[in-house]
Design an enzyme around this catalytic site. Structure first.
Site, PDB file in Angstrom:
ATOM      1  N   SER A   9      32.193  -8.549  21.656  1.00 22.82           N
ATOM      2  CA  SER A   9      32.173  -8.928  20.245  1.00 22.82           C
ATOM      3  C   SER A   9      32.045  -7.696  19.345  1.00 22.82           C
ATOM      4  O   SER A   9      32.118  -7.811  18.135  1.00 22.82           O
ATOM      5  CB  SER A   9      30.985  -9.853  19.984  1.00 22.82           C
ATOM      6  OG  SER A   9      29.792  -9.162  20.295  1.00 22.82           O
ATOM      7  N   TYR A  40      29.345 -13.301  18.927  1.00 22.69           N
ATOM      8  CA  TYR A  40      29.890 -14.398  19.734  1.00 22.69           C
ATOM      9  C   TYR A  40      28.817 -15.469  19.976  1.00 22.69           C
ATOM     10  O   TYR A  40      29.124 -16.638  20.125  1.00 22.69           O
ATOM     11  CB  TYR A  40      30.336 -13.875  21.107  1.00 22.69           C
ATOM     12  CG  TYR A  40      31.683 -13.179  21.141  1.00 22.69           C
ATOM     13  CD1 TYR A  40      32.504 -13.109  20.018  1.00 22.69           C
ATOM     14  CD2 TYR A  40      32.139 -12.604  22.331  1.00 22.69           C
ATOM     15  CE1 TYR A  40      33.739 -12.472  20.087  1.00 22.69           C
ATOM     16  CE2 TYR A  40      33.374 -11.986  22.402  1.00 22.69           C
ATOM     17  CZ  TYR A  40      34.167 -11.915  21.280  1.00 22.69           C
ATOM     18  OH  TYR A  40      35.389 -11.295  21.357  1.00 22.69           O
ATOM     19  N   GLY A  41      27.570 -15.005  20.033  1.00 22.78           N
ATOM     20  CA  GLY A  41      26.464 -15.898  20.401  1.00 22.78           C
ATOM     21  C   GLY A  41      26.283 -17.087  19.476  1.00 22.78           C
ATOM     22  O   GLY A  41      25.628 -18.057  19.839  1.00 22.78           O
ATOM     23  N   CYS A  71      30.686  -8.614  28.018  1.00 21.63           N
ATOM     24  CA  CYS A  71      29.809  -9.406  27.158  1.00 21.63           C
ATOM     25  C   CYS A  71      29.234 -10.549  27.982  1.00 21.63           C
ATOM     26  O   CYS A  71      29.988 -11.346  28.563  1.00 21.63           O
ATOM     27  CB  CYS A  71      30.637  -9.951  25.994  1.00 21.63           C
ATOM     28  SG  CYS A  71      29.770 -11.139  24.962  1.00 21.63           S
ATOM     29  N   THR A  73      27.523 -13.087  26.858  1.00 20.48           N
ATOM     30  CA  THR A  73      27.686 -14.372  26.174  1.00 20.48           C
ATOM     31  C   THR A  73      29.057 -14.975  26.469  1.00 20.48           C
ATOM     32  O   THR A  73      29.167 -16.141  26.847  1.00 20.48           O
ATOM     33  CB  THR A  73      27.516 -14.171  24.649  1.00 20.48           C
ATOM     34  OG1 THR A  73      26.283 -13.492  24.426  1.00 20.48           O
ATOM     35  CG2 THR A  73      27.512 -15.480  23.908  1.00 20.48           C
ATOM     36  N   CYS A 193      22.381  -8.589  27.555  1.00 18.70           N
ATOM     37  CA  CYS A 193      23.400  -8.511  26.507  1.00 18.70           C
ATOM     38  C   CYS A 193      23.805  -7.045  26.459  1.00 18.70           C
ATOM     39  O   CYS A 193      22.925  -6.163  26.455  1.00 18.70           O
ATOM     40  CB  CYS A 193      22.810  -8.943  25.165  1.00 18.70           C
ATOM     41  SG  CYS A 193      23.844  -8.530  23.731  1.00 18.70           S
ATOM     42  N   HIS A 195      24.841  -5.210  24.228  1.00 20.67           N
ATOM     43  CA  HIS A 195      24.336  -4.465  23.065  1.00 20.67           C
ATOM     44  C   HIS A 195      22.938  -3.892  23.322  1.00 20.67           C
ATOM     45  O   HIS A 195      22.588  -2.832  22.808  1.00 20.67           O
ATOM     46  CB  HIS A 195      24.287  -5.368  21.829  1.00 20.67           C
ATOM     47  CG  HIS A 195      25.606  -5.516  21.146  1.00 20.67           C
ATOM     48  ND1 HIS A 195      26.549  -6.409  21.565  1.00 20.67           N
ATOM     49  CD2 HIS A 195      26.125  -4.866  20.082  1.00 20.67           C
ATOM     50  CE1 HIS A 195      27.616  -6.318  20.766  1.00 20.67           C
ATOM     51  NE2 HIS A 195      27.378  -5.380  19.865  1.00 20.67           N
TER      52      HIS A 195
HETATM   53  N1  DGL Z   1      27.396  -7.921  23.777  1.00 20.05           N
HETATM   54  C1  DGL Z   1      27.325  -9.363  23.738  1.00 20.05           C
HETATM   55  C2  DGL Z   1      26.603  -9.876  25.001  1.00 20.05           C
HETATM   56  O1  DGL Z   1      26.575  -9.173  26.008  1.00 20.05           O
HETATM   57  C3  DGL Z   1      26.818  -9.763  22.386  1.00 20.05           C
HETATM   58  C4  DGL Z   1      26.895 -11.212  22.086  1.00 20.05           C
HETATM   59  C5  DGL Z   1      27.133 -11.604  20.649  1.00 20.05           C
HETATM   60  O2  DGL Z   1      28.072 -11.094  20.019  1.00 20.05           O
HETATM   61  O3  DGL Z   1      26.407 -12.505  20.203  1.00 20.05           O
HETATM   62  O4  DGL Z   1      26.078 -10.963  25.056  1.00 20.05           O
END
Ligand code: DGL
Length: 236
Positions: A9, A40-41, A71, A73, A193, A195
Site C-alpha cells: 500500500s 489497505y487495512g 504486505c 494485510t 506489517c 511498515h
Molecule cells: N504494509 C502493509 C502491511 O504489511 C500496510 C497495511 C495498510 O496499508 O493498512 O500490512
C-alpha cells in the site's frame, strides 16, 4: 520489463524489496507503492481485491511472472482470490512471522499488525497451527502504517525514514495502555506489517527485552527458490 513484481500500500514493503535484492542482486524487480490506496487495512474485502487485482494486472502487463505481495494485510485478505484470478503467475505473500516466533521457544509473544490482519482467518489459523493460543497477545495498531508512511521519503527509488514523530505518537497511544511489567516480560515481538519494520528501533523501546521478528527473510528465500525454478524451466 521486470519478471518479478512487488507491491504494498506504500513504501512499507521496500524492506522486503531490500531483502530480495540482497539475494537476487542482478534481477530487475518492479516495486509498486500503491500510495493512492493507502491504507489497505481499512478497505472492505471486495474493494481490496479490486485494488490488488488492478495492481497485479499492471505488473503482469509489464512482464511479471512472480508477484510478491509485500504486505501482510493484502496477503491475509486477498492472496487466495488473487491466485484463483491469475493462475499463470506465482504469488508469494507476506504473513506475520508466527512460525518463526514459535521456533524461538518464546512463551510471551506479541503480534503487532493492522486491525484487519489481526482479525483475519489466516492469523487465527497460524496461531492454531503453531499452538500459540496461550503465548500470543494480539495488538491491532490502527493508524500506525500511515503514520510510518508519512515519515518515509523516496528519492530516485531509494527510500529513507526521515521522520518518526507521528509513528511514535501513534505507538504511545496504542502501547501506553499495556502495563509496563507486561511489556518488559515480552520475549518476542512479531512485526506483522511491513511498515513496522521501518520503526523496529522505536518499537524496541517499548519491549526492551524482546527480539524483533519479521517475515522479510522468509519471503526473500521463497522468491529466490521460485525464481531459480522458473529460470530452469519449471512453473515455480
Ligand atoms: N504494509 C502493509 C502491511 O504489511 C500496510 C497495511 C495498510 O496499508 O493498512 O500490512
Amino acid at each position: 520489463m521486470a519478471e518479478i513484481g512487488m507491491f504494498d500500500s506504500g513504501n512499507g514493503g521496500r524492506t522486503t524489496l531490500e531483502a530480495v535484492r540482497r539475494r537476487l542482486p542482478e534481477v530487475e524487480i518492479e516495486y509498486v507503492a500503491d500510495l493512492k490506496n493507502c491504507p489497505y487495512g481499512e478497505k472492505s474485502a471486495a474493494e481490496l481485491l479490486e485494488i490488488t487485482s488492478r495492481v497485479t494486472q499492471g505488473l503482469i502487463a509489464r512482464g511479471a511472472k512472480i508477484v510478491v505481495i509485500a504486505c501482510n494485510t493484502a496477503t491475509t485478505r486477498c492472496i487466495r482470490a488473487l491466485r484463483e484470478k491469475f493462475p499463470d503467475v506465482v504469488f508469494i505473500g507476506t504473513e506475520p512471522a508466527l512460525r518463526l516466533a514459535k521456533r524461538t521457544g518464546a512463551q510471551r509473544i506479541v503480534l503487532l499488525a493492522t486491525p484487519s490482519t489481526v482479525a483475519s482467518e489466516q492469523v487465527d489459523r497460524l496461531i492454531r497451527q503453531n499452538r500459540l493460543e496461550k503465548q500470543v497477545k494480539l495488538i491491532p495498531c490502527a493508524g500506525l502504517a500511515e503514520a510510518v508512511e508519512a515519515g518515509i521519503e523516496v528519492q530516485r527509488g531509494e527510500a529513507r525514514l526521515v521522520r518518526t514523530e507521528k509513528a511514535e505518537r501513534c505507538l504511545m497511544k496504542i502501547l501506553a495502555k499495556m502495563p509496563e511489567g507486561e511489556r518488559e516480560a515480552m520475549e518476542v515481538v512479531v512485526l506483522g506489517c511491513t511498515h513496522y519494520v521501518w520503526i523496529a528501533e522505536q518499537i524496541q523501546k517499548w519491549f526492551p527485552k524482546a527480539r524483533m521478528l519479521d517475515g522479510n527473510e522468509g519471503v526473500a528465500r521463497r522468491v529466490e527458490s521460485v525464481w531459480e525454478k522458473i529460470k530452469n524451466g519449471g512453473k515455480g
